[in-house]
Design an enzyme around this catalytic site. Structure first.
Site, PDB file in Angstrom:
ATOM      1  N   ASP A  34     -26.578 -37.966  35.349  1.00  0.00           N
ATOM      2  CA  ASP A  34     -27.335 -38.971  34.585  1.00  0.00           C
ATOM      3  C   ASP A  34     -26.374 -39.795  33.735  1.00  0.00           C
ATOM      4  O   ASP A  34     -26.684 -40.922  33.349  1.00  0.00           O
ATOM      5  CB  ASP A  34     -28.308 -38.330  33.578  1.00  0.00           C
ATOM      6  CG  ASP A  34     -29.299 -37.395  34.213  1.00  0.00           C
ATOM      7  OD1 ASP A  34     -29.605 -37.576  35.399  1.00  0.00           O
ATOM      8  OD2 ASP A  34     -29.769 -36.472  33.509  1.00  0.00           O
ATOM      9  N   HIS A  59     -28.456 -34.312  32.816  1.00  0.00           N
ATOM     10  CA  HIS A  59     -27.756 -33.793  33.993  1.00  0.00           C
ATOM     11  C   HIS A  59     -26.404 -34.503  34.012  1.00  0.00           C
ATOM     12  O   HIS A  59     -26.310 -35.664  33.589  1.00  0.00           O
ATOM     13  CB  HIS A  59     -28.440 -34.166  35.301  1.00  0.00           C
ATOM     14  CG  HIS A  59     -29.844 -33.677  35.473  1.00  0.00           C
ATOM     15  ND1 HIS A  59     -30.929 -34.353  35.003  1.00  0.00           N
ATOM     16  CD2 HIS A  59     -30.334 -32.600  36.130  1.00  0.00           C
ATOM     17  CE1 HIS A  59     -32.034 -33.711  35.334  1.00  0.00           C
ATOM     18  NE2 HIS A  59     -31.703 -32.639  36.016  1.00  0.00           N
TER      19      HIS A  59
HETATM   20  C1  XUL Z   1     -37.664 -31.438  38.166  1.00  0.00           C
HETATM   21  C2  XUL Z   1     -37.285 -31.119  36.785  1.00  0.00           C
HETATM   22  C3  XUL Z   1     -35.873 -31.344  36.412  1.00  0.00           C
HETATM   23  C4  XUL Z   1     -35.329 -30.322  35.481  1.00  0.00           C
HETATM   24  C5  XUL Z   1     -33.861 -30.438  35.201  1.00  0.00           C
HETATM   25  O1  XUL Z   1     -38.973 -31.147  38.478  1.00  0.00           O
HETATM   26  O2  XUL Z   1     -38.116 -30.735  35.998  1.00  0.00           O
HETATM   27  O3  XUL Z   1     -35.746 -32.619  35.885  1.00  0.00           O
HETATM   28  O4  XUL Z   1     -35.984 -30.369  34.262  1.00  0.00           O
HETATM   29  O5  XUL Z   1     -33.110 -30.435  36.363  1.00  0.00           O
END
Ligand code: XUL
Ligand code: CO
Length: 437
Positions: free
Chosen positions: A103, A100
């Site tokens: 992150d 992300h």
């Molecule tokens: C949350 C989840 C996230 C997604 C990416 O449940 O799975 O980490 O994978 O935003």
């Protein structure tokens, strides 16, 4: 600087090995069903769980030290995470990562400053990638953590917040392209509602689709040729999330004309939260041409939330790999959206988690190969529908039959014979035979 001191490069030693720092089943170069295991299993490290999550939960603070020798909240720390992440991936032979935006760097108050930090860190990641075979699997924007997304991102009631979501997607797409990512993920954690009393569902769905269309247009204009993915999840953090499960997400994509650019990223724990099995969700994707990527983890059937455990359930991995291989494989890969249990807080535990997960999916693949080669399941399923291969059944499948004709056929029979047995226990026996022979 070495972060994972005393941890060697993890190699395949075979199932008899008792070395906890060795793969027992994941043998990257072994040929399975015509290609090396590593091509069937493009494993990815999840930046967030591995390099950021420190075990904090709703009742207690962190147990794991993820400072990597730097002060959290600084760019030095952001870079230390890159260094630690690359050392980790290289020691484990992991060739992809997922991230992300937030992150990678600490989010600043002003988005212009956050974006400057993202430019700096992505330059650094690019440098680290050189000379390695490590690549980006997918990128995404975190549109759920910041308080501005309390009412959603694409589904928010604030046009200004919607623009911030757009700005984050634009930047995350730029980063994904810059790092050569295969895919771009939308996980709509806040796209949903708590009560219909304050929600215009139709308006929110329309707006989410508008945002996704803009993302596709922008992505294609800057050279993103990969797949966009929706990652379905029924609930948590919202009570009701719009991307409930694979079937719901596929319906949404088709309704809004997004199905050519999108596939799905199926997470095992999200499937079980939706009341499905992991393999069910994969089958729904496969039959709809939507098999994209996988978030490899597992939940706990005694708990109703997203525990994101490292996968160790070989039955599930076997059934999942059977679906994936028979469905023609993934366009993405296997991202370990999994975290260590809170009391497993050491650097060694991070390595054990990935060895466990990679070996579990390798076992799943090896078992799927045996299931396919033995053909018992395939043969049974084919035979089960044999009555549609001739006579009235064949006519039904051809689409030429009428309801009147079928009714006449039924009347002629008076009473049908019982359909052939479902033979579930026989098939489960065959599955156990493959697993434990
Ligand atoms: C949350 C989840 C996230 C997604 C990416 O449940 O799975 O980490 O994978 O935003
Ligand atoms: Co996920």
């Amino acid at each position: 600087m070495e972060f994972f001191k005393g941890i060697p490069e993890i190699r395949y030693e075979g199932s008899a090995s008792k070395n906890p720092f060795a793969f027992k089943f994941y043998d990257a170069e072994k040929i399975v069903l015509g290609k090396p295991m590593r091509e069937h299993l493009p494993f990815a490290m999840a930046w967030w769980h591995n390099l950021c999550a420190n075990g904090v939960d709703m009742f207690g603070s962190g147990t794991a030290d993820k400072s990597f020798g730097a002060r959290p909240g600084t760019m030095e720390h952001a870079k230390a995470k890159v260094d630690a992440g690359f050392e980790f991936m290289q020691k484990l032979g992991i060739r992809y990562f997922c991230f992300h935006d937030v992150d990678l760097v600490p989010e600043a108050d002003d988005i212009k400053e956050t974006n400057r930090r993202l430019d700096e860190i992505s330059d650094y990641i690019l440098e680290k990638m050189q000379g390695t075979d490590i690549k980006c699997l997918w990128g995404t924007a975190n549109m759920f953590g910041n308080p501005r997304y309390m009412n959603g991102a694409g589904s928010t009631n604030s046009a200004d917040v919607y623009c911030f979501a757009a700005a984050q997607i634009k930047k995350a797409l730029d980063l994904t392209v810059k790092l050569g990512g295969r895919g771009y993920v939308f996980w709509g954690g806040r796209e949903g509602y708590e009560t219909l009393l304050n929600t215009d569902v139709k308006f929110e769905l329309d707006n989410i689709a508008r945002l996704m269309h803009m993302a596709v247009d922008y992505g294609r204009s800057v050279g993103f040729t990969g797949d966009f993915y929706i990652e379905p999840k029924p609930k948590e953090p919202m009570k009701h999330q719009y991307d409930f499960d694979a079937a719901t997400a596929i319906g949404f994509l088709r309704q809004y004309g997004l199905d050519k650019d999108f596939k799905l990223n199926i997470e095992a724990n999200h499937a079980t939260l939706a009341g499905h099995t992991f393999e069910h969700e994969l089958r729904i994707c496969a039959i709809n041409g939507m098999l994209g990527s996988v978030d490899a983890n597992q939940g706990d059937f005694l708990l109703g939330w997203d525990t994101d455990e490292f996968p160790w359930d070989v039955y599930t991995a076997t059934k999942a790999m059977y679906e994936i291989v028979k469905g023609g494989g993934l366009t993405g890969g296997f991202n370990f959206d999994a975290k260590n249990r809170r009391p497993s807080y050491t650097l060694e535990d991070m390595v054990y988690g990935y060895i466990l997960g990679m070996d579990t999916f390798a076992l799943g693949l090896l078992n799927a190969e045996k299931l396919i080669e033995e053909g018992v399941i395939e043969e049974f399923v084919k035979h089960k529908y044999a009555s549609f291969e001739s006579g009235i059944g064949k006519k039904i499948v051809s689409g030429k039959a009428t309801l009147k004709e079928l009714s006449e056929h039924a009347e002629k029979l008076g009473k049908p014979a019982l359909p052939g047995s479902g033979r579930q226990e026989y098939l489960e026996q065959a599955l156990n035979g493959v697993l434990f022979r």
